[in-house]
Design a protein around this motif. Structure first.
Motif: not given
Length: 690
Positions: A489-490, A492, A535, A537, A603-606
């Motif tokens: 997850t990113g 939130r 980045d 949403s 959005r992050t690296r997942t």
């Protein structure tokens, strides 16, 4: 880029390290340090890096699921808290609503009355009044009274203060000014205001949520600060993010301001890990079944999306909490659950747990009461030499001794007592799943059960059998699935506003302006965290109800402008959801929009989909055989059961049960009349063979 996920459980702290560039994944488990979980967190991370020869300075992100807030509530171990509220409304936190946990009991314990978050003498009032419906100032805030309250709390040593005024969700200016005055005369105090924590109508729930934030605030803030310092002092330069109850992660700064966001931090990560595992098997209707040492957490994934709890269901320890939370049902059932006879002589399992220390007798740390883990050892379902990948040998004699003592009390055989412990536990967990499915009109047989946690794969198949579920999925690393979920997850952030508009007179301009302002608020928070708006949403939703109803249903909205078509679709979706939830709907009746919501996901690296496994050979995977006990029909039978090492199992080859499958972080039990197959992406799928 390297990511680390750390989840703290009641017995073990799980660590997973994922290298985004090489796709390498490493796992590690250490005992949870209950007095200060940050010690175990740091120890697990450092040990894993040292074992794999990884420089701690090369770690980019650390994502952490914590139980600090949850434990502070359940153990009533929060700070001495005070409340400043509107004159004449001192007892809202005590009175609550007419609903009670048990409607017809006159002897019941009511949490907010029997163990209040804020004692009555620490609830002080000041003259002020904001008036509905537009938030006009009816009575100005008495600034001198606020300062007197702050000084009084300071003299009493009350270090955490909640500010809760009537109708502050319509106009927060009085609460914000009160906070400024308190910080002016008492700067070291932890101050929470309801307009920041939960700006919604329903005074009791809003007040309780804010009081909860203040109650757990100092402990969570100190924990996060302590962990941050320990990591920095150990050479880590990684960004630390904390899991929140809504399914995302947040920065330490956000958690220090709103610690109440972490009340379901650990269980929420497990739901994400279960959803990720189900997606690898192309399943989007899932029941996640996370069983650890002390508790079992159950949630539903429908159409690939986890379900959010409604306003009438969000509570922790009996206290109503009005914040976005994944809908998770928790019961006291796990590997450490103690089997006992109650005061009336009834045979029960849990909710009390042996915890990490002394833990089950089989752990060899001095446990003297029979637990679920001990019962599994007695029945041959746990292999003493292969527990935790052979790093911890179980004491079978100790397990037999404590179960035998209980057997004498019950006048049953050793094996019947052990099997009875598991039967009771499995029935409790199956009933918990029924409460989230059957009782809501959902057929559990249409879902796959994703079994994870240290004990989930031990019990998953037998629980599924009680529910008529024909497929159980065990992730490749079930014991650390919550830690894995942290990496899926990113960032939130969620925000909510009370709207109060009726369908026959929607003010679309006002709704649009409110949605835009809420999105700007979230975007500003992401910008402060170093995340570009490109980045981020946004997801929009509204809480709807028929005019005159007491509670709402959340309906998702598209990102499109709020024209007549979007609003008509929203209303149709509400009718359909109401029909599904309650069995009826009232088309044509006026509908009220109560709250509007915006969630922003950065959005992050997942974690990426793993590479297909090469697989092994069934003969190479077979490492031993031992006698295991299973009930077939009315009789308890002993079976010569093969023991397989999971990493050596072949891909795509069905293998018949009974079987015991061992790996470092968990043990999977496949009873007779079931079979299992390892899929290319690593999941173990267990299905009925008869």
């Amino acid at each position: 880029m390297r990511l680390i996920g750390v989840d703290v459980g009641g017995t073990f702290t799980d660590v997973v390290l994922y290298d985004v560039d090489t796709l390498d994944t490493f796992i590690h488990k250490v005992p949870t340090t209950l007095d200060d979980p940050s010690i175990g967190v740091l120890s697990g991370i450092v040990d894993l890096c040292a074992t794999k020869g990884i420089d701690v300075g090369s770690i980019d992100y650390i994502r952490h699921g914590t139980t600090i807030a949850t434990n502070a509530v359940l153990e009533h171990g929060g700070a001495e808290t005070g409340v400043v509220t509107s004159e004449g409304f001192r007892d809202i936190l005590h009175i609550g609503r007419h609903q009670r946990p048990q409607h017809y009991s006159i002897y019941q314990e009511i949490p907010w009355q029997d163990q209040p978050l804020v004692r009555r003498y620490n609830r002080l009032c000041v003259p002020e009044r904001i008036a509905p419906p537009y938030g006009d100032v009816l009575t100005p805030l008495d600034e001198a009274a606020v300062r007197e309250c702050a000084l009084e709390f300071k003299s009493r040593g009350v270090g955490s203060i909640a500010v809760c005024f009537l109708f502050s969700y319509l106009n927060p200016q009085h609460e914000q000014r009160a906070k400024a005055f308190i910080k002016e005369v008492y700067p070291e105090a932890f101050v929470s205001v309801s307009a920041d924590v939960s700006p919604q109508y329903r005074e009791f729930e809003r007040f309780t949520t804010t009081a909860m934030n203040a109650f757990i605030g100092p402990k969570v803030r100190n924990y996060v600060a302590n962990l941050t310092d320990r990591l920095r002092d150990s050479g880590f330069d990684a960004d630390l993010h904390i899991m929140t109850s809504s399914g995302g992660v947040a920065t330490p700064q956000m958690i220090e301001e709103k610690p109440v966001l972490t009340l379901l931090s650990g269980p929420a990560a497990g739901v994400l890990g279960g959803a990720w595992a189900g997606a690898l098997s192309n399943r989007d209707h899932l029941t996640t079944f996370d069983v650890g040492g002390t508790s079992a957490d159950i949630a539903l994934i429908i159409d690939g999306q986890f379900q959010m709890a409604t306003a009438r269901e969000t509570q922790i320890g009996g206290y109503p909490i009005m914040l976005p939370m994944i809908d998770i049902h928790t019961i006291g059932a796990g590997g450490g659950s103690i089997a006992h006879l109650d005061a009336g002589g009834a045979f029960k399992v849990g909710p009390k747990s042996a915890g990490a220390r002394p833990g089950p007798a089989a752990y060899g740390h001095g446990g003297t009461q029979a637990t679920v883990t001990d019962a599994n050892v007695v029945l041959g379902r746990l292999v003493p030499a292969h527990f935790l990948g052979g790093t911890m040998r179980l004491d079978a004699n100790a397990a037999q001794r404590v179960v035998g003592q209980l057997a004498e009390q019950l006048d049953l055989s050793l094996e019947e007592t052990a099997e009875g412990i598991l039967t009771l536990l499995n029935a409790n967990m199956a009933n918990a799943i029924r409460s989230r499915t059957v009782q809501k009109g959902i057929d559990p047989r249409e879902f796959s059960l994703v079994a994870f946690g240290g004990a989930g794969p031990l019990h998953g198949v037998e629980v599924a059998a009680q529910l008529g579920i024909r497929e159980v999925i065990v992730p490749s690393r079930p014991g650390i699935s919550s830690a894995v979920g942290l990496l899926t997850t990113g960032l939130r952030y969620d925000t909510i506003r009370t709207a109060f508009q009726v369908s026959d007179n929607f003010d679309t301009t006002r709704l649009t302006d409110d949605f835009d302002a809420m999105a700007q608020e979230i975007a500003a928070q992401f910008e402060a965290d170093g995340v570009s708006r490109d980045d981020v949403s946004f997801q929009r939703a509204a809480d709807l109800r028929y005019l005159g109803q007491g509670y709402e249903l959340k309906i998702d909205l598209p990102a499109a402008p709020l024209d007549d078509g979007v609003l008509a679709t929203m209303i149709d979706d509400f009718h359909a959801r109401h029909e599904s939830e309650y069995g009826h709907a009232f088309p044509g009746k006026p509908i009220e929009v109560v709250n509007i919501r915006v969630a922003g996901v950065g959005r992050t690296r997942t974690l990426l989909q793993p590479e297909p496994a090469a697989g092994g050979d069934v003969n190479a995977a077979l490492i031993d055989r031992q006698l295991c006990m299973f009930r077939t029909g009315q009789t308890l039978h002993s079976y010569d059961t093969p023991i397989y090492r999971r990493r050596h199992l072949p891909i795509g080859v069905p293998i018949a049960g009974p079987a015991i499958i061992v790996q470092t972080d968990s043990t999977t039990v496949v009873p007779p009349n079931w079979q299992f197959t390892v899929e290319p992406l690593g999941n173990l799928v267990i299905t009925r063979s008869a």
